[in-house]
Design an enzyme around this catalytic site. Structure first.
Site, short mmCIF file in Angstrom:
data_model
loop_
_atom_site.label_atom_id
_atom_site.label_comp_id
_atom_site.label_asym_id
_atom_site.label_seq_id
_atom_site.Cartn_x
_atom_site.Cartn_y
_atom_site.Cartn_z
N HIS A 83 1.45 -2.25 -5.00
CA HIS A 83 2.30 -2.36 -6.20
C HIS A 83 2.27 -1.67 -7.84
CE1 HIS A 83 2.77 -6.96 -6.77
NE2 HIS A 83 3.47 -6.57 -8.04
N ASP A 113 -0.38 -5.18 0.65
CA ASP A 113 -0.39 -4.70 -0.66
C ASP A 113 -1.41 -5.03 -1.95
OD1 ASP A 113 0.66 -4.46 -3.94
OD2 ASP A 113 1.64 -6.46 -4.17
N SER A 190 0.20 -9.46 -11.91
CA SER A 190 0.35 -9.03 -10.36
C SER A 190 -1.48 -8.45 -10.26
CB SER A 190 0.81 -8.46 -9.99
OG SER A 190 2.64 -9.07 -9.78
#
Length: 206
Positions: A83, A113, A190
């Site tokens: 993402h 992901d 992230s």
């Protein structure tokens, strides 16, 4: 004060300073030192369109994004979250020395992901030491290094608070078998590493 006494005082101060350094250089400090050079900051730019529902037209505007990544190959291959790189127009990676490099997307796995990107590094890069999550223990100390809110190479710590956690984000995205931690993880973390007290990566933050 005589020269002999002054020398004795200086020796005592030096010895105390050395002892303090040993006490302060904890396993956490050593783990961070071992891993931090293999953590990168990722900046992205993408185009978003604001749709005019009356005239059915739209104007594009640029949106900047951020994330973190882990060097997994000295030639410049980096793993991050999918993402972080999804639908971007451009990607740049900043290394710990402050140098910035354009990056290209090599591959990604939307289900898990995960993504691999690459930069053309001018010299061999320091690779993140790889550990395993198979023997993680509840209550074990873990550390994150990343780019929260754009504050590069920030460190937080906590414990493993649960294992094998499943989380449904929405109808299209869910995560299976997560490591749950109370270490602070914010936008920009992230794709960065979750490391143990040996400085080995045991998970990827999301």
């Amino acid at each position: 004060m005589t020269l002999g006494l002054r020398a004795a005082v200086l020796f005592a101060c030096t010895a105390a300073s050395a002892l303090a350094s040993e006490v302060r250089e904890t396993p956490m400090v050593k783990a961070i030192r071992r891993a931090q050079a293999s953590v990168v900051n990722i900046n992205s730019e993408k185009t978003a369109f604001d749709r005019d529902t009356v005239y059915n037209t739209g104007a594009g505007r640029k949106i900047n994004g951020m994330g973190s990544g882990i060097i997994i190959d000295e030639r410049g291959y980096i793993v991050t979250n999918q993402h972080v790189i999804s639908d971007v127009d451009s990607l740049s990676v900043t290394l710990i020395d402050g140098s910035t490099h354009y990056a290209k997307i090599i591959s990604y796995d939307r289900k898990h992901d995960l993504a691999i990107i690459k930069i053309n590094a001018p010299m061999p890069l320091q690779v993140m030491p790889l550990g395993t999550s198979s023997d993680l223990m509840l209550g074990e100390t873990v550390i994150t290094v990343g780019n929260p809110f754009g504050y590069t190479h920030s460190v937080t710590s906590g414990i493993v608070s649960s294992l094998s956690r499943d989380v449904e984000v929405n109808e299209k995205q869910g995560y299976k078998n997560l490591i749950q931690t109370d270490a602070s993880i914010n936008p920009g973390n992230s794709g960065g590493p979750l490391i143990n007290l040996e400085g080995d990566v045991v998970g990827i933050n999301v």
